[in-house]
Design an enzyme around this catalytic site. Structure first.
Site, PDB file in Angstrom:
ATOM      1  N   SER A  67       0.838  -1.197   0.000  1.00  0.00           N
ATOM      2  CA  SER A  67       0.000   0.000   0.000  1.00  0.00           C
ATOM      3  C   SER A  67       0.869   1.240   0.000  1.00  0.00           C
ATOM      4  CB  SER A  67      -0.886   0.008   1.239  1.00  0.00           C
ATOM      5  OG  SER A  67      -0.081   0.294   2.364  1.00  0.00           O
ATOM      6  N   LYS A  68       0.233   2.326  -0.364  1.00  0.00           N
ATOM      7  CA  LYS A  68       0.920   3.608  -0.487  1.00  0.00           C
ATOM      8  C   LYS A  68       1.603   4.006   0.818  1.00  0.00           C
ATOM      9  CE  LYS A  68       1.182   7.811  -2.660  1.00  0.00           C
ATOM     10  NZ  LYS A  68       2.526   7.744  -3.130  1.00  0.00           N
ATOM     11  N   ARG A  69       0.993   3.610   1.916  1.00  0.00           N
ATOM     12  CA  ARG A  69       1.544   4.023   3.209  1.00  0.00           C
ATOM     13  C   ARG A  69       2.976   3.526   3.424  1.00  0.00           C
ATOM     14  NH1 ARG A  69      -1.534   1.718   7.232  1.00  0.00           N
ATOM     15  NH2 ARG A  69      -3.052   1.167   5.627  1.00  0.00           N
ATOM     16  N   GLY A 124       5.202   2.750   0.952  1.00  0.00           N
ATOM     17  CA  GLY A 124       6.142   3.045  -0.136  1.00  0.00           C
ATOM     18  C   GLY A 124       5.361   3.388  -1.383  1.00  0.00           C
TER      19      GLY A 124
END
Ligand code: GLU
Length: 497
Positions: A258-260, A262
């Site tokens: 997930s974006k969180r 990377g």
């Protein structure tokens, strides 16, 4: 054995929704489809699924196409190149969907539902409170025809629901093996907001059929969509494609990528200076295992060696170190002219490269001596800034090799200066030979340990680069030229005064 014309042609598709940037997960899906088609002499279709009018944007379609092309993934049919089964954008196929929606309604396999948001929510809450899995309660499933007509005529807000049959759905997934779902748990699913606004499950099924898709290869997040789609396929009398659901991508802690944790957008990797060859090589190993120790593959090799049977079903860990390793490998292999061209935008952006300041030949040398340390192109600025700067900023203590005093360092630099001022030929080979000889001479004059070259070469290297790690002083001097080299030595000596 089947006769030739009976053997079904392999046709696969990548069907992104242009509601955001292309993710690495999506890129991998596109890659696996492309490789599967290549390997099997099939065709690969790009289809843009933009039925969600609110969230779809042309800029995302453009980015998806641009980034896929950059990766070297080619399709045989798509919105940009057309093809026999077009159009390839769902927003341009609304009349087609309308026809099939009407068919389902006429056959009573779908129906209009007039439930309001509030009713649906209340129903949901009520089922939750009873501890049952929420699903549509079927309130509008058997409305009299007249009521439906009246409601529609009055313009009452509605959606179209598909009747889900209460039965077990089984299919054989090429990666996951036999999969079974209880469709009874699903509840009648909304397949369109109205005749001109189909939703995903419906449009995907119609298009896969009309585009003669033989294999649906997509991410595992779609596995739970498959039973609904199979029921739709059956209701429409279509032929069912073969399914292959690719494993999830995981962070190193095995949570879902997930974006969180990377970057997930391909464009971010592109921007940081990962090479397409490295990303392709990296992505193909996210779930696929060649069954050998080999881990470096070109696209052409992959097209021969890839096989969907060797794709695992367990989640694939996205290990950025492996990507860095592969990228470094491809950076070291790039022809220098090409690598220089790729580095120029980064140097310009960092304000280092000013037109006319450095010759093409010197610039190539700068890139050549820096490339062994590079893991991604964006690192070029930090690795080579000192070549371009007029003034270096560093602490004078960095000039000291081991426990040398200021005056010892000064002597060392003066010694180098003398040698470099007198050197006749200014080229890498000669500079290296002369400075090695000078280092031996300097050590013996000063009584330093014989083979310890740091006494002469460390202060020189720092004077020329201002850094604790850099290419060798010969390489730097060769690129800087005599005048700048002497000037930097003088500046270092001044710091010690
Ligand atoms: N449009 C869907 C998505 O972007 C993919 C559809 C599919 O592969 O079936 O997630």
């Amino acid at each position: 054995m089947k006769k030739k014309e009976e053997i079904k042609k392999i046709r696969v598709r990548f069907a992104p929704s242009p509601t955001g940037p292309l993710h690495v997960g999506g890129s991998r899906t596109a890659l696996f489809n492309c490789l599967f088609a290549k390997k099997n002499n099939g065709k690969f279709v790009l289809r843009i699924e933009d039925t969600d009018v609110q969230r779809s944007e042309q800029k995302w379609t453009d980015e998806i196409i641009e980034e896929l092309k950059w990766l070297g993934i080619q399709w045989d049919e798509g919105p940009d190149i057309g093809g026999e089964f077009g159009p390839y954008k769902q927003s341009q196929r609304l009349d087609i969907y309308e026809k099939y929606l009407k068919k389902l309604l006429e056959e009573d396999k779908a129906y209009y539902c007039f439930c309001t948001e509030e009713e649906l929510e209340a129903n949901h809450q009520e089922q939750m409170s009873r501890g049952v899995a929420p699903k549509y309660d079927g309130k509008c499933a058997h409305l009299p025809k007249e009521t439906v007509q009246k409601n529609l005529a009055e313009g009452k807000s509605s959606v179209i629901r598909f009747r889900i049959q209460n039965k077990k759905i089984k299919f054989n997934d090429l990666i996951r093996g036999e999969v079974e779902f209880d469709a009874g748990l699903l509840g009648d699913v909304v397949i369109a907001k109205n005749l001109n606004a189909p939703l995903y499950h419906f449009a995907v099924v119609v298009d896969d059929f009309l585009m003669q898709i033989s294999h649906v290869i997509r991410g595992e997040e779609h596995l739970s969509n498959t039973p609904r789609q199979i029921l739709l396929i059956q209701a429409l009398g279509f032929e069912q494609p073969v399914y292959a659901h690719l494993p999830l991508m995981l962070n190193t802690d095995r949570s879902k990528l997930s974006k969180r944790q990377g970057d997930v957008a391909l464009a971010d990797y592109h921007e940081q200076g990962y090479l397409p060859e490295a990303l392709v090589n990296f992505m193909v190993l996210l779930g696929w295992n060649p069954g050998t120790e080999k881990e470096v593959f070109t696209m052409a090799q992959l097209a021969r060696e890839f096989s969907i049977e060797k794709v695992q079903k367990a989640g694939a860990v996205f290990n950025i170190q492996r990507l860095d390793f592969l990228n470094g490998l491809y950076i070291r292999e790039k022809p220098i002219e090409k690598l220089t061209e790729l580095c120029v935008p980064y140097l310009k952006e960092a304000g280092l490269l000013i037109a006319g300041q450095i010759s093409e030949a010197s610039l190539q040398k700068v890139i050549e001596v820096s490339r062994t340390r590079m893991k991604k192109l964006s690192e070029i600025s930090g690795l080579s800034d000192f070549f371009f700067q007029n003034k270096l900023g560093y602490d004078k203590d960095l000039l000291k090799w081991q426990k040398m005093s200021d005056s010892e360092v000064k002597d060392s630099l003066s010694f180098s200066k003398k040698i470099l001022s007198d050197t006749k030929k200014w080229d890498l080979k000669d500079l290296e030979t002369e400075l090695f000889a000078a280092s031996d001479k300097f050590n013996s004059e000063k009584g330093y340990p014989e083979k310890n070259r740091g006494y002469l070469l460390w202060p020189l290297r720092v004077a020329l680069s201002g850094k604790d790690s850099s290419p060798s002083p010969f390489e730097i001097a060769d690129i800087l030229g005599r005048e700048k080299t002497i000037k930097r030595i003088d500046e270092a000596i001044k710091m010690l005064a």
